[in-house]
Design an enzyme around this catalytic site. Sequence first.
Site, PDB file in Angstrom:
ATOM      1  N   GLY A   1       0.833  -1.206   0.000  1.00  0.00           N
ATOM      2  CA  GLY A   1       0.000   0.000   0.000  1.00  0.00           C
ATOM      3  C   GLY A   1       0.863   1.250   0.000  1.00  0.00           C
ATOM      4  CG  PHE A   2       4.247   1.110  -0.265  1.00  0.00           C
ATOM      5  CD1 PHE A   2       5.020   0.492   0.709  1.00  0.00           C
ATOM      6  CD2 PHE A   2       3.995   0.432  -1.446  1.00  0.00           C
ATOM      7  CE1 PHE A   2       5.546  -0.780   0.496  1.00  0.00           C
ATOM      8  CE2 PHE A   2       4.519  -0.842  -1.661  1.00  0.00           C
ATOM      9  CZ  PHE A   2       5.293  -1.447  -0.698  1.00  0.00           C
TER      10      PHE A   2
ATOM     11  N   GLY B   1       0.800  -5.990   4.428  1.00  0.00           N
ATOM     12  CA  GLY B   1       1.904  -6.903   4.183  1.00  0.00           C
ATOM     13  C   GLY B   1       2.991  -6.658   5.211  1.00  0.00           C
TER      14      GLY B   1
ATOM     15  CB  ALA C   1       2.507  -2.137  16.316  1.00  0.00           C
TER      16      ALA C   1
ATOM     17  CG  ASN D   1       7.843 -10.967  14.465  1.00  0.00           C
ATOM     18  OD1 ASN D   1       9.003 -11.300  14.203  1.00  0.00           O
ATOM     19  ND2 ASN D   1       6.799 -11.655  14.049  1.00  0.00           N
TER      20      ASN D   1
ATOM     21  CE  LYS E   1      11.692 -15.486   9.793  1.00  0.00           C
ATOM     22  NZ  LYS E   1      11.412 -16.902  10.090  1.00  0.00           N
TER      23      LYS E   1
ATOM     24  CE  LYS F   1       9.378   5.583  21.711  1.00  0.00           C
ATOM     25  NZ  LYS F   1      10.685   6.267  21.730  1.00  0.00           N
TER      26      LYS F   1
ATOM     27  CD  GLU G   1       4.474   6.013   8.092  1.00  0.00           C
ATOM     28  OE1 GLU G   1       3.515   6.215   8.826  1.00  0.00           O
ATOM     29  OE2 GLU G   1       4.528   6.443   6.933  1.00  0.00           O
TER      30      GLU G   1
HETATM   31 MO1  MOS Z   1       1.412   5.320   5.477  1.00  0.00          MO
HETATM   32  S1  MOS Z   1       2.011   6.780   4.126  1.00  0.00           S
HETATM   33  O1  MOS Z   1       0.520   6.226   6.627  1.00  0.00           O
HETATM   34  O2  MOS Z   1       0.540   4.189   4.599  1.00  0.00           O
END
Ligand code: MOS
Length: 744
Positions: A244-245, A472, A515, A637, A639, A707, A711
């Site tokens: 998505g990003f 993902g 999270a 996690n 991994k 936290k 990003e």
């Molecule tokens: Mo992120 S740019 O808040 O999917």
Amino acid sequence: MSTTNYIGKPTSRVDGPAKVTGTATYAAEYSVANMAYGYVVSSPIAKGKITKIHAEEVLALPGVVQVFSHENVPSLAWFDRSYKDDVAPGGSPFRALHDADIKFSQQPVALIVAETFELARYAASVLRVEYQQEDHETSLETQRAKGYEPGAGKTGFQPPPAPRGNPDKAWEEAPHRMEAEYVHGAQHHNPMELFSTTVEWRGEGKITAYDKTQGVMNVQQYLTKIFGLKKDDCRVVNEYMGGGFGSGLRPQYSAYLAVLAALELKRSVRLTLTREQMFSFGHRPHTLQYLKLAANADGTLAALQHHALHETSQFEDYTENVVNWSGMLYQCENVKLGYQIAKLDMYTPLDMRAPGAASGSIGLEIAMDEMAYAAGLDPLEFRLRNYAERDQNVDKPFSSKKLRECYHQGAAKFGWDKRTQAPGSMRNADGKLVGWGVGGGVWDATQQKAAAKASITADGKLTVSSATGENGTGTYTIMSQIAAETLGLPIEAVTFKLGDTDLPESPLQGGSWTAASVGSAVQSTCEALAEKIFKLARKMDDSPLRDAKFEDVEFASGQLRLRADHSQAVVLRDVLQASGEAKLEADSSVMPNMVKQNGYSLHSHNVVFAEVTVDEDLGTVHVTRVVNAIAAGRILNLKTARSQVLGSVVWGLGMALMEETVMDHKFGRYMNHNFAEYHVPVNADIHDIDVLFVEEEDDIVNPLGVKGIGEVGMLGVAAAVANAVFHATGKRVRDLPVMIDKLL
Ligand code: MOS
């Protein structure tokens, strides 16, 4: 509470098998009976009006079901004026097929619906649309003077803090100074999965939309407002996503068009956009940044100014926090930050991974490198001398901040102490120039209100659910870990469900807050369930826990037992069976603890060390090593967290060296809207990447102490590479991406 210890362990993805065996179903893969197929026709012009649509010509083709355009869109659509989505910026969102006006190149002007995808695509290719073209403006450079300060609009946008000290005077008087402009091109989200919506017509105006989105609740709210639907009649589902990003934060026009067609035709419809069309609904804006730094003789920052300007559309004020970070990453008493946007004839930009900070850290971190060189200091040493112990933007201490440990551990891992300062002073065995650069950043640690539900059955199986999303990133896995940990169950006994508006309300997946937000809800819900189980356990015949208090017991190995004496235990399954209940349920909704957080600044930090080799004759740059050290609270996690950061680094390299969407101003159109010409790193571009987490104990951010890491890992990567290129070559490239022509 338990001893299973799933939290913090490198647990493999619980959704991994479904993904690699093809049983995970994506938006375009739901099979629905009697489906029609949509294909969007996009505008070739950037500004003007549609004067005629020759729909009748394609309607004559056997198998073409309908051509939707502004001429026949039902009048009730867009009737409710509150069709803004959760993350809409200030202004008026674009309404597809609403009228004859063209506001941007590639604007959807018609939707063809046909019996097959191929026919819809063919009809779209021959549909004649006439336009009356008007002059467009797509150049940010020519609109510099028209930049303005946006008002607050979008949730989360903070105007830059007020200036402090006297930055102009301090700059004039300081012994070391720099000022420069930094630029990076527009970038487009290119997740592997295309945007698609499969709308299942359930009869009598009821639909289920399987939509590619990072927020099913957001899409549901949007669609119900536009079409005047009841929530129960508009279920939105997204169980899996191929990336998505940020592109799926706002409901995209594909969802609107697919639902429009389904409601009008009273039939199931699937619409998938092309890769090209994915360059039509939002991007990381082309941004101009001006930085002016000064340093004292002792290497402390004397003054810092950071001003940014980026584009927005004519209809919305897109904002992101580009410059605010510069007032808090380093200690400085004289600071001025400025932020402006300018309107262009293009679509509204859209949050892209670490929106604002990924851009802002390019300007700040290259400027810091330039300043370090001007002051004759090693760039890492310069950062250490300006370490911020408090967030000066808000004058509060950080709830936790182990960036100093990141600097030390990252530098040790990288071998930074072997760096020689002079540009062009290092070479590898092949005689290529070697450069080492450093960069980093800071990102918000936020928590949103979120809800979850948990249900355990007599066979000891636990199902936990929440309407959050999974890009993902590992959400299925970390939520399963939290649930398994809290109730002392093996992770195999836990099923986590998400991505469905029928589930408890949760925010969209973004901002690195999932999270913390959904994790807290899952934890609290499982604790509530634990209390219910405990109460039943006490009531069992001859219960060894009869006189125990809840604090005296723990859940582990499928049992409920006394902390002080593990032999005093009951089996979870037996508790449920003895109670005679088929299942036991709990739910909860969790908000951040504002009282606890009030006196603190909540942020994650990172530092990136990058090594490049440069071929002097060819100007080619290879990033041979990267170390990314991150302080982001507790890592749930190792991994999936590492995997997230690997992706951030890869993207950062793309940002530094190749990614750029190029506008042809003559046409007002992005010219490289495909993977052939929009370059992203491939495996051959990627070498050693090392990820370090310096864990922080932090019960102020939330009880889990997390936290978020979606990003922060991206910050400073592009700057570290650009700084490494300078170190290798002595050429200071301030216009990213650093391409061959800029080095020769
Ligand atoms: Mo992120 S740019 O808040 O999917």
